[in-house]
Design a protein around this motif. Sequence first.
Motif, PDB file in Angstrom:
ATOM      1  N   SER A  76       0.766  -1.210   0.034  1.00  0.00           N
ATOM      2  CA  SER A  76      -0.120  -0.045  -0.077  1.00  0.00           C
ATOM      3  C   SER A  76       0.949   1.159   0.097  1.00  0.00           C
ATOM      4  O   SER A  76       1.995   1.091  -0.104  1.00  0.00           O
ATOM      5  CB  SER A  76      -0.989   0.024   1.021  1.00  0.00           C
ATOM      6  OG  SER A  76      -1.812   1.023   1.001  1.00  0.00           O
ATOM      7  N   ASN A  77       0.193   2.360   0.260  1.00  0.00           N
ATOM      8  CA  ASN A  77       1.000   3.603   0.081  1.00  0.00           C
ATOM      9  C   ASN A  77       1.004   3.858   1.645  1.00  0.00           C
ATOM     10  O   ASN A  77       0.107   4.021   2.359  1.00  0.00           O
ATOM     11  CB  ASN A  77      -0.205   4.771  -0.469  1.00  0.00           C
ATOM     12  CG  ASN A  77       0.472   6.042  -0.513  1.00  0.00           C
ATOM     13  OD1 ASN A  77       1.206   6.533   0.430  1.00  0.00           O
ATOM     14  ND2 ASN A  77       0.615   6.653  -1.935  1.00  0.00           N
ATOM     15  N   SER A  80      -1.118   6.881   3.028  1.00  0.00           N
ATOM     16  CA  SER A  80      -2.398   6.775   2.949  1.00  0.00           C
ATOM     17  C   SER A  80      -2.965   6.808   4.585  1.00  0.00           C
ATOM     18  O   SER A  80      -2.235   6.976   5.432  1.00  0.00           O
ATOM     19  CB  SER A  80      -2.769   5.482   2.365  1.00  0.00           C
ATOM     20  OG  SER A  80      -2.446   4.512   3.236  1.00  0.00           O
ATOM     21  N   SER A 119      10.046  -4.817  -0.727  1.00  0.00           N
ATOM     22  CA  SER A 119       9.133  -3.826  -1.566  1.00  0.00           C
ATOM     23  C   SER A 119       9.670  -3.814  -2.860  1.00  0.00           C
ATOM     24  O   SER A 119       8.679  -3.692  -3.739  1.00  0.00           O
ATOM     25  CB  SER A 119       9.054  -2.474  -0.661  1.00  0.00           C
ATOM     26  OG  SER A 119       8.391  -2.765   0.644  1.00  0.00           O
ATOM     27  N   HIS A 123       7.340  -4.677  -5.935  1.00  0.00           N
ATOM     28  CA  HIS A 123       6.996  -3.362  -7.025  1.00  0.00           C
ATOM     29  C   HIS A 123       7.419  -4.026  -8.503  1.00  0.00           C
ATOM     30  O   HIS A 123       6.774  -3.839  -9.361  1.00  0.00           O
ATOM     31  CB  HIS A 123       7.615  -2.311  -6.570  1.00  0.00           C
ATOM     32  CG  HIS A 123       7.916  -0.977  -7.489  1.00  0.00           C
ATOM     33  ND1 HIS A 123       6.671  -0.260  -7.678  1.00  0.00           N
ATOM     34  CD2 HIS A 123       8.728  -0.632  -8.550  1.00  0.00           C
ATOM     35  CE1 HIS A 123       6.863   0.426  -8.821  1.00  0.00           C
ATOM     36  NE2 HIS A 123       8.289   0.307  -9.011  1.00  0.00           N
ATOM     37  N   ALA A 134       1.152   3.831  -8.477  1.00  0.00           N
ATOM     38  CA  ALA A 134       1.498   4.196  -7.377  1.00  0.00           C
ATOM     39  C   ALA A 134       2.177   5.441  -7.000  1.00  0.00           C
ATOM     40  O   ALA A 134       1.843   6.057  -6.142  1.00  0.00           O
ATOM     41  CB  ALA A 134       2.565   3.151  -6.905  1.00  0.00           C
ATOM     42  N   TRP A 135       2.837   5.969  -8.363  1.00  0.00           N
ATOM     43  CA  TRP A 135       3.358   7.191  -8.401  1.00  0.00           C
ATOM     44  C   TRP A 135       2.466   8.349  -8.269  1.00  0.00           C
ATOM     45  O   TRP A 135       2.486   9.307  -7.718  1.00  0.00           O
ATOM     46  CB  TRP A 135       4.296   7.258  -9.350  1.00  0.00           C
ATOM     47  CG  TRP A 135       5.565   7.104  -9.242  1.00  0.00           C
ATOM     48  CD1 TRP A 135       6.238   5.898  -9.577  1.00  0.00           C
ATOM     49  CD2 TRP A 135       6.763   7.568  -8.523  1.00  0.00           C
ATOM     50  NE1 TRP A 135       7.545   5.630  -9.251  1.00  0.00           N
ATOM     51  CE2 TRP A 135       7.963   6.707  -8.407  1.00  0.00           C
ATOM     52  CE3 TRP A 135       6.870   8.765  -7.663  1.00  0.00           C
ATOM     53  CZ2 TRP A 135       9.282   6.919  -8.017  1.00  0.00           C
ATOM     54  CZ3 TRP A 135       8.179   9.156  -7.138  1.00  0.00           C
ATOM     55  CH2 TRP A 135       9.095   8.385  -7.243  1.00  0.00           C
ATOM     56  N   GLN A 139      -2.606   8.519  -2.275  1.00  0.00           N
ATOM     57  CA  GLN A 139      -3.963   7.754  -1.902  1.00  0.00           C
ATOM     58  C   GLN A 139      -4.371   8.458  -0.441  1.00  0.00           C
ATOM     59  O   GLN A 139      -3.507   8.945   0.326  1.00  0.00           O
ATOM     60  CB  GLN A 139      -3.238   6.189  -1.542  1.00  0.00           C
ATOM     61  CG  GLN A 139      -4.483   5.108  -1.137  1.00  0.00           C
ATOM     62  CD  GLN A 139      -4.157   3.879  -0.955  1.00  0.00           C
ATOM     63  OE1 GLN A 139      -3.245   3.603  -0.231  1.00  0.00           O
ATOM     64  NE2 GLN A 139      -4.480   2.924  -1.835  1.00  0.00           N
ATOM     65  N   ARG A 167      10.527   2.000  -7.463  1.00  0.00           N
ATOM     66  CA  ARG A 167       9.414   2.286  -6.387  1.00  0.00           C
ATOM     67  C   ARG A 167       9.579   3.530  -5.782  1.00  0.00           C
ATOM     68  O   ARG A 167      10.505   4.039  -5.140  1.00  0.00           O
ATOM     69  CB  ARG A 167       9.822   1.075  -5.414  1.00  0.00           C
ATOM     70  CG  ARG A 167       8.933   0.993  -4.091  1.00  0.00           C
ATOM     71  CD  ARG A 167       9.054  -0.118  -3.273  1.00  0.00           C
ATOM     72  NE  ARG A 167      10.425   0.126  -2.493  1.00  0.00           N
ATOM     73  CZ  ARG A 167      10.567   0.583  -1.563  1.00  0.00           C
ATOM     74  NH1 ARG A 167       9.732   1.363  -1.030  1.00  0.00           N
ATOM     75  NH2 ARG A 167      11.720   0.512  -0.929  1.00  0.00           N
ATOM     76  N   TRP A 171       5.650   3.883  -1.013  1.00  0.00           N
ATOM     77  CA  TRP A 171       4.839   2.873  -1.547  1.00  0.00           C
ATOM     78  C   TRP A 171       5.537   1.536  -1.103  1.00  0.00           C
ATOM     79  O   TRP A 171       6.768   1.617  -1.500  1.00  0.00           O
ATOM     80  CB  TRP A 171       4.275   2.976  -2.765  1.00  0.00           C
ATOM     81  CG  TRP A 171       3.247   2.223  -3.216  1.00  0.00           C
ATOM     82  CD1 TRP A 171       2.049   2.222  -3.207  1.00  0.00           C
ATOM     83  CD2 TRP A 171       3.517   0.813  -3.686  1.00  0.00           C
ATOM     84  NE1 TRP A 171       1.480   1.223  -3.509  1.00  0.00           N
ATOM     85  CE2 TRP A 171       2.415   0.198  -4.072  1.00  0.00           C
ATOM     86  CE3 TRP A 171       4.662  -0.095  -3.736  1.00  0.00           C
ATOM     87  CZ2 TRP A 171       1.967  -1.048  -4.274  1.00  0.00           C
ATOM     88  CZ3 TRP A 171       4.608  -1.396  -4.256  1.00  0.00           C
ATOM     89  CH2 TRP A 171       3.300  -1.843  -4.577  1.00  0.00           C
TER      90      TRP A 171
END
Length: 217
Positions: A76-77, A80, A119, A123, A134-135, A139, A167, A171
């Motif tokens: 996830s972000n 967020s 990660s 990614h 994702a960039w 979020q 990545r 994220w």
Amino acid sequence: MDSLNRHEDYGQVSLEEGQLLDDPIKQFQNWLVDAEKAEIYEPNAFVLGTVDSDNQPRSRTVLLKGVDEKGFFFASNFLSRKGEALELNNKVSGVFGWYSMYRQVLIQGLAEKVDPSESDEYHASRPHDSQVAAWSSKQSSPIESRQALDAQFDEALKRFEGAEVPRPDFWGGYRIVPSRIEFWKGRSNRMHDRIEFYRTLSQDGPHGVWISQRLQP
Ligand SMILES: Cc1cc2nc3c(=O)[nH]c(=O)nc-3n(C[C@H](O)[C@H](O)[C@H](O)COP(=O)(O)O)c2cc1C
């Protein structure tokens, strides 16, 4: 809204202590494979519960992307709402609801960010446009319109056109190290089977072995 008055019979198939493996993570893997075989839509989706800075619980669906003896991996972000919540309180819950199989698994535990290399690896395995997304999405932040969101995405697509997408440092992956895993099987007359596994868990990791107990429905 007929469903509100329906009384489903969840059947006679029982869940006995002896049917479950001693290791609840291995047992979970078996049930996930069963859900895949049953062609449940998004069998790896689960509802993740976190607690924010006001002690307000919040739940949302995420996708499980790995599960092994270390725990349950999702991505996830980090900025967020869930990311902010996890920064302050890493106690989480998760619900896997495989309703058409009369099965549910509940997990509780502590979430931790995975190693950055893990990660990166996850990614790198994602499709280009998901990497770009994702960039492009902040979020959980408000945005004035769908048009503005699409423009943001298009801009990011242009930026990374024909290029490898690194990545974003905001994220990546989290791992839920479980302290409780409950296997639920629906039965007739609401006399469901519930078998819960628990172990001691502190911020430095799990201690001791899994113990199981039957819970009343
Ligand atoms: C089936 C499904 C799968 C989802 N998978 C993810 C996921 O793996 N990671 C993620 O960040 N959000 C995922 N989402 C979106 C989240 O439910 C949520 O809207 C988003 O993460 C923002 O949550 P937050 O504002 O509480 O942080 C998924 C939603 C659905 C319905």
